[in-house]
Design an enzyme around this catalytic site. Structure first.
Site, mmCIF file in Angstrom:
data_model
loop_
_atom_site.group_PDB
_atom_site.id
_atom_site.type_symbol
_atom_site.label_atom_id
_atom_site.label_comp_id
_atom_site.label_asym_id
_atom_site.label_seq_id
_atom_site.Cartn_x
_atom_site.Cartn_y
_atom_site.Cartn_z
ATOM 1 N N SER A 94 1.428 -0.485 5.124
ATOM 2 C CA SER A 94 2.145 0.294 4.124
ATOM 3 C C SER A 94 3.314 0.977 4.797
ATOM 4 O O SER A 94 3.269 1.266 5.998
ATOM 5 C CB SER A 94 1.202 1.352 3.527
ATOM 6 O OG SER A 94 1.919 2.363 2.843
ATOM 7 N N TYR A 144 -4.471 8.350 6.943
ATOM 8 C CA TYR A 144 -4.107 7.061 6.354
ATOM 9 C C TYR A 144 -2.909 6.471 7.090
ATOM 10 O O TYR A 144 -2.889 5.280 7.420
ATOM 11 C CB TYR A 144 -3.792 7.251 4.869
ATOM 12 C CG TYR A 144 -3.383 5.984 4.165
ATOM 13 C CD1 TYR A 144 -4.339 5.029 3.814
ATOM 14 C CD2 TYR A 144 -2.059 5.734 3.835
ATOM 15 C CE1 TYR A 144 -3.980 3.863 3.158
ATOM 16 C CE2 TYR A 144 -1.686 4.571 3.175
ATOM 17 C CZ TYR A 144 -2.653 3.634 2.843
ATOM 18 O OH TYR A 144 -2.285 2.475 2.202
#
Length: 274
Positions: A94, A144
């Protein structure tokens, strides 16, 4: 068609799944490491060698790293029969990897966001408040980001190591699928989940099919086989294009990628042979 289930947070489950796959096929042309979590709680996991990590780092990086390592013989077998760059490992990452480097000294963020860790392991300054929000001292979005940085570093190091070993037909790509509304954020509190919806303008959110397109391209586009993976090309893809310029410096560094690979082997108590 065969289905094989596994839990990426459990070593025994990953081993059993790899064994089952090995019993079904003698070679593996494409591996897409797509499963991942976005978790607001630390839920610390202790690795086989006793290293403490947060759940996201284990589930999003160490689990796929172990699965990929166990399946490498099948991938190499496919590479021996295929054109250069045709056998591929795809890691779903991401643009959120920009949030945090890998914290080699503090994988679980026990020391907070900025204090007590070396400068290269700290996130950038002046981040929006919602990104630095903590739950019992754990900054979920930073965790994350760390796991997504690890996905990029793992993919690039696959290409480098196998190229050096004379197995350059097997390459790795890291894919940013774009902003897609899925259940990935299902464990977030309402405020954090709402904040996620504001990370991209409404017109840039993708459908599920559009989000999957870059993974499919990375896996099967024959033109990508001619890219210098393991050399000058990192293999970061977004919107079905190679876009290495989007990679943050901490996720583009070959020395950091090597260190992460070596440390991952130690944490899992395995030797990949590459």
């Amino acid at each position: 068609m065969h289905s094989v289930t596994l839990n990426l947070r459990e070593v025994d489950s990953i081993q059993a799944a790899a064994d089952k796959i090995g019993s079904l096929v003698d070679h593996l042309d494409v591996l897409i490491n797509n499963a991942g979590i976005s978790h607001s709680a630390r839920d610390a996991v202790v690795t086989p060698n006793g290293t403490r990590t947060d759940l996201q780092f284990f589930n999003n990086h160490l689990g796929p790293f172990l699965l990929t390592s166990l399946l490498l013989p099948r991938l190499v077998a496919a590479g021996e029969k295929s054109p250069p760059g045709a056998t591929r490992v795809i890691n779903l990452t991401s643009n959120g990897h920009r949030l945090s480097p890998v914290r080699f000294s503090d994988y679980a963020f026990d020391r907070g966001i900025y204090d007590g860790v070396p400068e290269p392991e700290r996130p950038g300054a002046n981040l929006p408040a919602f990104l630095t929000k903590t739950n019992d001292g754990f900054p979920g979005f930073m965790g994350y980001g760390q796991s997504k940085s690890a996905n990029v570093l793992h993919a690039t190091e696959i290409s480098r190591r196998l190229k050096r070993a004379g197995r350059g037909n097997v390459v790795g790509f890291a894919v940013h699928p774009g902003s897609i509304m899925t259940d990935l954020s299902r464990t977030l509190d309402p405020d954090s989940a709402d904040a996620v919806t504001k990370t991209a303008p409404a017109h840039l959110w993708k459908t599920h099919d559009a989000g999957a397109a870059t993974s499919v391209c990375a896996a099967f586009d024959p033109k990508l086989g001619h890219a210098d993976l393991g050399g000058s090309v990192l293999g970061y893809m977004a919107d079905c294009q190679l876009q290495d310029d989007l990679v943050a410096p901490h996720a583009a560094d070959a020395d950091i990628a090597k260190r992460l690979w070596d440390e991952s082997e130690k944490m899992l108590q395995i030797t990949t042979g590459f």
